[in-house]
Design an enzyme around this catalytic site. Structure first.
Site, PDB file in Angstrom:
ATOM      1  N   HIS A 185       0.827  -1.104   0.216  1.00  0.00           N
ATOM      2  CA  HIS A 185       0.458   0.300   0.157  1.00  0.00           C
ATOM      3  C   HIS A 185       0.892   1.409   0.428  1.00  0.00           C
ATOM      4  O   HIS A 185       0.138   2.149  -0.196  1.00  0.00           O
ATOM      5  CB  HIS A 185      -0.860  -0.140   1.329  1.00  0.00           C
ATOM      6  CG  HIS A 185      -2.260  -1.153   0.847  1.00  0.00           C
ATOM      7  ND1 HIS A 185      -3.256  -0.572   1.443  1.00  0.00           N
ATOM      8  CD2 HIS A 185      -1.963  -2.433   0.742  1.00  0.00           C
ATOM      9  CE1 HIS A 185      -4.301  -1.794   0.475  1.00  0.00           C
ATOM     10  NE2 HIS A 185      -2.940  -2.348   0.544  1.00  0.00           N
ATOM     11  N   ASP A 232       7.844   4.816  -0.609  1.00  0.00           N
ATOM     12  CA  ASP A 232       8.784   6.184   0.276  1.00  0.00           C
ATOM     13  C   ASP A 232       8.015   6.102   1.465  1.00  0.00           C
ATOM     14  O   ASP A 232       9.758   7.269   2.005  1.00  0.00           O
ATOM     15  CB  ASP A 232       8.367   7.846  -0.524  1.00  0.00           C
ATOM     16  CG  ASP A 232       7.395   7.862  -0.881  1.00  0.00           C
ATOM     17  OD1 ASP A 232       6.762   6.951  -0.693  1.00  0.00           O
ATOM     18  OD2 ASP A 232       6.596   8.849  -1.247  1.00  0.00           O
ATOM     19  N   SER A 291       5.413   7.091   2.152  1.00  0.00           N
ATOM     20  CA  SER A 291       4.843   8.031   2.233  1.00  0.00           C
ATOM     21  C   SER A 291       3.180   7.731   3.453  1.00  0.00           C
ATOM     22  O   SER A 291       2.639   8.723   3.567  1.00  0.00           O
ATOM     23  CB  SER A 291       4.431   8.931   0.994  1.00  0.00           C
ATOM     24  OG  SER A 291       3.835   7.896   0.414  1.00  0.00           O
ATOM     25  N   HIS A 341      -1.336 -13.447  -0.627  1.00  0.00           N
ATOM     26  CA  HIS A 341      -2.407 -13.677   0.566  1.00  0.00           C
ATOM     27  C   HIS A 341      -2.535 -14.672   0.746  1.00  0.00           C
ATOM     28  O   HIS A 341      -3.259 -15.469   1.321  1.00  0.00           O
ATOM     29  CB  HIS A 341      -3.248 -13.408  -0.745  1.00  0.00           C
ATOM     30  CG  HIS A 341      -4.450 -11.792  -0.693  1.00  0.00           C
ATOM     31  ND1 HIS A 341      -5.225 -11.533  -1.716  1.00  0.00           N
ATOM     32  CD2 HIS A 341      -3.167 -11.159   0.053  1.00  0.00           C
ATOM     33  CE1 HIS A 341      -4.684 -10.187  -1.345  1.00  0.00           C
ATOM     34  NE2 HIS A 341      -3.793  -9.956  -0.601  1.00  0.00           N
ATOM     35  N   ASP A 346       2.425 -21.112   1.617  1.00  0.00           N
ATOM     36  CA  ASP A 346       2.889 -22.151   0.752  1.00  0.00           C
ATOM     37  C   ASP A 346       2.081 -22.024  -0.572  1.00  0.00           C
ATOM     38  O   ASP A 346       1.369 -20.897  -0.672  1.00  0.00           O
ATOM     39  CB  ASP A 346       2.121 -23.787   1.786  1.00  0.00           C
ATOM     40  CG  ASP A 346       0.615 -23.269   2.441  1.00  0.00           C
ATOM     41  OD1 ASP A 346       0.391 -21.870   2.262  1.00  0.00           O
ATOM     42  OD2 ASP A 346       0.115 -23.337   3.262  1.00  0.00           O
TER      43      ASP A 346
HETATM   44  C1  HEM Z   1      -5.915  -6.718  -6.598  1.00  0.00           C
HETATM   45  C2  HEM Z   1      -5.179  -6.473  -5.679  1.00  0.00           C
HETATM   46  C3  HEM Z   1      -5.203  -6.648  -4.324  1.00  0.00           C
HETATM   47  C4  HEM Z   1      -6.892  -6.262  -3.783  1.00  0.00           C
HETATM   48  C5  HEM Z   1      -7.314  -6.474  -3.983  1.00  0.00           C
HETATM   49  C6  HEM Z   1      -5.981  -6.611  -2.207  1.00  0.00           C
HETATM   50  C7  HEM Z   1      -6.881  -6.664  -1.114  1.00  0.00           C
HETATM   51  C8  HEM Z   1      -6.742  -7.159  -0.118  1.00  0.00           C
HETATM   52  C9  HEM Z   1      -7.671  -6.873   1.132  1.00  0.00           C
HETATM   53  C10 HEM Z   1      -8.927  -6.459   0.843  1.00  0.00           C
HETATM   54  C11 HEM Z   1      -6.985  -7.234   2.018  1.00  0.00           C
HETATM   55  C12 HEM Z   1      -8.190  -7.315   3.807  1.00  0.00           C
HETATM   56  C13 HEM Z   1      -7.653  -6.112   4.692  1.00  0.00           C
HETATM   57  C14 HEM Z   1      -8.692  -5.905   5.794  1.00  0.00           C
HETATM   58  O1  HEM Z   1     -10.422  -6.342   5.233  1.00  0.00           O
HETATM   59  O2  HEM Z   1      -8.615  -5.983   6.927  1.00  0.00           O
HETATM   60  C15 HEM Z   1      -6.310  -7.556   2.044  1.00  0.00           C
HETATM   61  C16 HEM Z   1      -5.483  -8.594   2.666  1.00  0.00           C
HETATM   62  C17 HEM Z   1      -3.975  -8.442   2.503  1.00  0.00           C
HETATM   63  N1  HEM Z   1      -3.112  -8.315   1.070  1.00  0.00           N
HETATM   64 FE1  HEM Z   1      -3.973  -7.368  -0.289  1.00  0.00          FE
HETATM   65  N2  HEM Z   1      -4.755  -7.136  -2.466  1.00  0.00           N
HETATM   66  C18 HEM Z   1      -4.312  -6.899  -3.244  1.00  0.00           C
HETATM   67  C19 HEM Z   1      -2.977  -7.263  -3.682  1.00  0.00           C
HETATM   68  C20 HEM Z   1      -1.577  -7.678  -2.670  1.00  0.00           C
HETATM   69  C21 HEM Z   1      -0.439  -7.537  -2.693  1.00  0.00           C
HETATM   70  C22 HEM Z   1       0.291  -7.043  -3.992  1.00  0.00           C
HETATM   71  C23 HEM Z   1      -0.013  -7.824  -0.928  1.00  0.00           C
HETATM   72  C24 HEM Z   1       1.635  -7.911  -1.290  1.00  0.00           C
HETATM   73  C25 HEM Z   1       2.518  -7.593  -1.506  1.00  0.00           C
HETATM   74  C26 HEM Z   1      -1.105  -7.887  -0.229  1.00  0.00           C
HETATM   75  C27 HEM Z   1      -0.710  -8.000   0.966  1.00  0.00           C
HETATM   76  C28 HEM Z   1      -1.821  -8.560   1.603  1.00  0.00           C
HETATM   77  C29 HEM Z   1      -1.857  -9.129   3.026  1.00  0.00           C
HETATM   78  C30 HEM Z   1      -0.290  -9.315   3.511  1.00  0.00           C
HETATM   79  C31 HEM Z   1      -2.960  -8.970   3.781  1.00  0.00           C
HETATM   80  C32 HEM Z   1      -3.064  -9.769   4.960  1.00  0.00           C
HETATM   81  C33 HEM Z   1      -2.971  -8.166   6.045  1.00  0.00           C
HETATM   82  C34 HEM Z   1      -4.098  -8.975   6.914  1.00  0.00           C
HETATM   83  O3  HEM Z   1      -3.989 -10.042   7.676  1.00  0.00           O
HETATM   84  O4  HEM Z   1      -3.828  -8.430   7.812  1.00  0.00           O
HETATM   85  N3  HEM Z   1      -2.242  -7.663  -0.948  1.00  0.00           N
HETATM   86  N4  HEM Z   1      -5.968  -7.298   0.688  1.00  0.00           N
END
Ligand code: HEM
Length: 363
Positions: A73, A94, A96, A201, A226
């Protein structure tokens, strides 16, 4: 004699090694760690501090998941197409999102991110490090706590952020595949790289998509890096783990597991489905592709020539010693085949009765 003494002293501090024709200076840090570049020594006390006080003694838990999400983000706030139109497109990786947190954390796509931003701030303040460096360092260190993860690269030396990123650059789970791929392409990522980044994810949960069930993971093994995420997102969705009807959520195949609409559609789109499936049970490809795409993400907007490669400070993760499986009660018949050219891999089904995936505990 004095010259000889000086030489041997230097030999203790710096050893020269010739590798593939290049001279690498290995420096021994005051704490005894050896690194390729002495400028990286300052990172060891930060590593120790965050492993102990941010990641609960080296776990792959909630703060690691949140810290990984934060790397994305912060970095994806970067748009060459906005720059080309004369609007500041963001500074990328950066810091920000932390420096201008009062602006960026209220963006809709940043729901819940303020938690980890505020938790990380005292570490940034305590150690002499820029927020941009800290965010990417914490992400790389955090991922190393997850069994099966690759050892991510870490380049050091990002200057302080100068301005907040504009809104609307972070993909939302209710965005179409077209919109997601266009946004990532603008930031320099191919559809294959998007799929690789989404391996994140596999160590992830949601607090805010369905706020009635905080900590609900995206796969059945949220503390392991995994390929279960790629297996389980390909299974037919049958239930909502909580209330249902939430924006950006679709049905998942397992009690206690949540599925994002974006993960569901990317797993089934002809541009991304075969790449998605290719990670199932292919740990080497999963690691290499994630590592390469994370390396690009972590330096978006940065001049890499000004950064020092401190990847050797990142701990080496433990290997994964298990194959991907279908969760108990599910089989090949539950796969929604989307890749037109290659059949879904043959997997065993976990033994025992159908279970519910446990939430990721808050710490
Ligand atoms: C199409 C792209 C993406 C979408 C739409 C997306 C969307 C989301 C959403 C909605 C959540 C849940 C947030 C919440 O309800 O607490 C989430 C969690 C997460 N996302 Fe993504 N994400 C995307 C790509 C990425 C990328 C590229 C990364 C890292 C390189 C990433 C890493 C994570 C991680 C690690 C979580 C879990 C956070 C936690 O467990 O607290 N996501 N993402």
């Amino acid at each position: 004699m004095a010259f000889k003494g000086l030489l041997s002293l230097l030999a203790v501090a710096v050893t020269l090694q010739v590798a593939k024709g290049a001279i690498i200076r290995k420096a021994v840090c005051p704490d005894g760690n050896t690194v390729n570049n002495a400028a990286c020594c300052v990172l060891f006390p930060i590593l120790e501090d965050i492993q102990e006080s941010l990641f609960d003694g080296g776990e792959c838990g909630e703060e690691v998941h949140e810290s990984l999400r934060l790397t994305f983000h912060d970095a994806i706030g970067f748009s060459p197409s906005l720059n080309a139109r004369g609007t500041f497109g963001g500074g990328g990786a950066d810091g920000s999102i932390s420096t201008f947190s009062e602006i960026e954390t209220v963006f809709h796509a940043n729901g819940g991110i303020d938690d980890i931003v505020e938790v990380q701030k005292p570490f940034v303040a305590k150690h002499n490090i820029s927020a941009g460096d800290f965010i990417q360092f914490a992400g790389a260190v955090g991922v190393s706590n997850c069994v099966g993860a690759p050892r991510l690269e870490f380049l050091f030396g990002r200057p302080p952020a100068v301005a907040p990123s504009p809104d609307k650059l972070i993909p939302e789970p209710f965005d179409t595949v077209d919109d997601i791929l266009v946004r990532f392409a603008d930031a320099g990522f191919s559809p294959e790289e998007v799929v690789a980044l989404l391996a994140s994810h596999t160590v992830a949960a949601s607090d805010h998509v369905d706020p009635s069930i905080p900590g609900t993971p995206f796969d059945s093994t949220p503390s392991k890096f995994d390929s279960q995420f790629f297996v389980e997102t390909q299974l037919r969705g049958t239930i909502f783990p909580g209330t249902g009807g939430n924006q950006g959520e679709v049905e998942s195949p397992l009690h206690g597991e949540i599925r994002l609409q974006s993960d569901h559609t990317l797993a089934r789109d002809s541009r991304t489905a075969c790449e998605w499936q290719s990670f199932v049970n292919n740990q080497a490809k999963l690691q290499n592709a994630f590592k390469a795409s994370m390396a690009k993400l972590a330096v978006l907007g940065q001049n890499v020539d000004d950064l020092v490669d401190c990847s050797d400070v990142i701990p080496i993760p433990k290997p994964l010693n298990e194959a991907a499986t279908f969760p108990a009660g599910l089989t090949h018949n539950d796969v929604e085949q989307a890749c037109a050219t290659t059949p879904f891999p043959t997997l065993a089904t976990d033994p025992g009765p159908v279970t519910s995936v446990a939430p990721v505990p808050p710490s």
